[in-house]
Motif scaffolding. Structure first.
Motif, PDB file in Angstrom:
ATOM      1  N   ASN A 111       0.767  -1.250  -0.053  1.00 44.07           N
ATOM      2  CA  ASN A 111       0.064   0.049  -0.102  1.00 44.07           C
ATOM      3  C   ASN A 111       0.956   1.319   0.023  1.00 44.07           C
ATOM      4  N   ASN A 112       2.005   1.345   0.846  1.00 43.12           N
ATOM      5  CA  ASN A 112       3.000   2.375   0.864  1.00 43.12           C
ATOM      6  C   ASN A 112       3.638   2.562  -0.558  1.00 43.12           C
ATOM      7  N   THR A 113       3.947   1.691  -1.159  1.00 40.58           N
ATOM      8  CA  THR A 113       4.480   1.687  -2.505  1.00 40.58           C
ATOM      9  C   THR A 113       3.476   2.132  -3.470  1.00 40.58           C
ATOM     10  N   THR A 114       2.421   1.590  -3.331  1.00 38.67           N
ATOM     11  CA  THR A 114       1.339   2.337  -4.387  1.00 38.67           C
ATOM     12  C   THR A 114       0.894   3.794  -4.270  1.00 38.67           C
ATOM     13  N   VAL A 115       0.944   4.078  -2.885  1.00 44.23           N
ATOM     14  CA  VAL A 115       0.793   5.576  -2.616  1.00 44.23           C
ATOM     15  C   VAL A 115       1.962   6.522  -2.993  1.00 44.23           C
ATOM     16  N   ILE A 116       3.005   5.825  -2.799  1.00 48.41           N
ATOM     17  CA  ILE A 116       4.358   6.665  -3.270  1.00 48.41           C
ATOM     18  C   ILE A 116       4.353   6.764  -4.938  1.00 48.41           C
ATOM     19  N   LEU A 117       3.944   5.676  -5.416  1.00 47.49           N
ATOM     20  CA  LEU A 117       3.805   5.786  -6.957  1.00 47.49           C
ATOM     21  C   LEU A 117       2.807   6.628  -7.354  1.00 47.49           C
ATOM     22  N   LEU A 118       1.748   6.666  -6.859  1.00 47.66           N
ATOM     23  CA  LEU A 118       0.513   7.509  -7.191  1.00 47.66           C
ATOM     24  C   LEU A 118       1.057   8.909  -6.795  1.00 47.66           C
ATOM     25  N   ALA A 119       1.657   9.240  -6.002  1.00 47.64           N
ATOM     26  CA  ALA A 119       2.221  10.487  -5.518  1.00 47.64           C
ATOM     27  C   ALA A 119       3.032  10.982  -6.681  1.00 47.64           C
ATOM     28  N   ILE A 120       4.189  10.095  -7.158  1.00 46.71           N
ATOM     29  CA  ILE A 120       5.038  10.564  -8.315  1.00 46.71           C
ATOM     30  C   ILE A 120       4.397  10.781  -9.442  1.00 46.71           C
ATOM     31  N   VAL A 121       3.333   9.842  -9.755  1.00 47.20           N
ATOM     32  CA  VAL A 121       2.783  10.178 -10.792  1.00 47.20           C
ATOM     33  C   VAL A 121       2.142  11.505 -10.694  1.00 47.20           C
ATOM     34  N   ALA A 122       1.141  11.686  -9.783  1.00 41.11           N
ATOM     35  CA  ALA A 122       0.282  13.042  -9.629  1.00 41.11           C
ATOM     36  C   ALA A 122       1.382  14.136  -9.710  1.00 41.11           C
ATOM     37  N   LEU A 123       2.609  14.082  -9.158  1.00 38.72           N
ATOM     38  CA  LEU A 123       3.501  15.230  -9.400  1.00 38.72           C
ATOM     39  C   LEU A 123       4.010  15.291 -10.695  1.00 38.72           C
ATOM     40  N   PHE A 124       4.282  14.163 -11.450  1.00 39.97           N
ATOM     41  CA  PHE A 124       4.842  14.326 -12.748  1.00 39.97           C
ATOM     42  C   PHE A 124       3.594  14.728 -13.654  1.00 39.97           C
ATOM     43  N   VAL A 125       2.473  14.547 -13.460  1.00 37.49           N
ATOM     44  CA  VAL A 125       1.283  14.923 -14.240  1.00 37.49           C
ATOM     45  C   VAL A 125       1.156  16.448 -14.096  1.00 37.49           C
ATOM     46  N   ALA A 126       1.157  16.998 -12.538  1.00 36.38           N
ATOM     47  CA  ALA A 126       1.072  18.381 -12.268  1.00 36.38           C
ATOM     48  C   ALA A 126       2.041  19.049 -13.087  1.00 36.38           C
ATOM     49  N   SER A 127       3.490  18.723 -12.804  1.00 39.16           N
ATOM     50  CA  SER A 127       4.580  19.185 -13.161  1.00 39.16           C
ATOM     51  C   SER A 127       4.393  19.597 -15.117  1.00 39.16           C
TER      52      SER A 127
END
Length: 215
Positions: free
Chosen positions: A22-38
């Protein structure tokens, strides 16, 4: 009892793995969200920069036209040269007043001369035998842009030293299209696309309005 402890240990390990996943998934989602936002943030920034450049260019172009249009109209009333042609040529020849010839020597029309005391030798491009070549030309130096504009008008009115009637068709033209065509046929410029460029500039920036009441 030993079996129960082993079962509890397996459950604890499973829960730990689940939390880790779950933590890994959250981190990956956060990275994806950050990439999309950037990514979209960068696209918005680039668009903003482009829009700003376009707006600044439009303001500069408008300011250039406002700067020279009144004197172009005045010259038009005195000498009969259509102001739209004068303004469009100044725009094209001087790149909106930003060329070295315009900024340093107030020459908005690429007018050449022979007298070393009031000319400057600069490189220029000429269209010869189907290709562009770079040559050295001696260009007039003016004290201000109005002097350049008046000299340009008088050139069209008086012609060249070898042909006083050279630009007769330009002067006789009743509208900017005929005048632009005459500039080409009368030999003002070597650029084969000169006429179309002048016409596009006049139409794009509605320079025809300055011709009202001239002819």
């Amino acid at each position: 009892m030993p079996q129960k402890r082993r079962y509890t240990a397996r459950r604890t390990t499973t829960r730990r793995k689940s939390r880790k996943n779950n933590n890994t998934t959250v981190i990956l989602l956060a990275i994806v969200a950050l990439f999309v936002a950037s990514y979209f943030g960068y696209k918005r920034y680039v668009q903003y920069q482009n829009d700003t450049k376009v707006e600044m260019a439009q303001q500069e172009h408008s300011a250039f036209v406002k700067k020279i249009a009144p004197y172009a109209v005045e010259l038009g009333k005195t000498y009969g040269v259509l102001p739209s042609i004068t303004i469009a040529q100044a725009i094209l020849e001087s790149d909106w007043g930003t060329s070295s010839l315009a900024t340093q020597y107030n020459n908005y029309f690429g007018i050449k001369g022979d007298d070393p005391s009031n000319t400057k030798v600069l490189q220029t491009k000429e269209y010869t035998n189907g290709q562009w070549i770079t040559i050295n030309g001696r260009f007039r130096v003016y004290s201000d842009f109005r002097e350049s504009m008046k000299d340009h008008t008088k050139l069209l009115v008086n012609g060249t030293s070898w042909n006083s009637q050279q630009y007769k068709q330009v002067l006789q033209s009743k509208d900017y299209i005929d005048a632009a065509l005459a500039l080409q046929t009368d030999g003002y410029a070597t650029d084969p696309g000169y006429t179309s460029k002048i016409i596009r500039i006049i139409q794009k920036y509605n320079l025809k309005k300055y011709d009202e009441g001239i002819k």
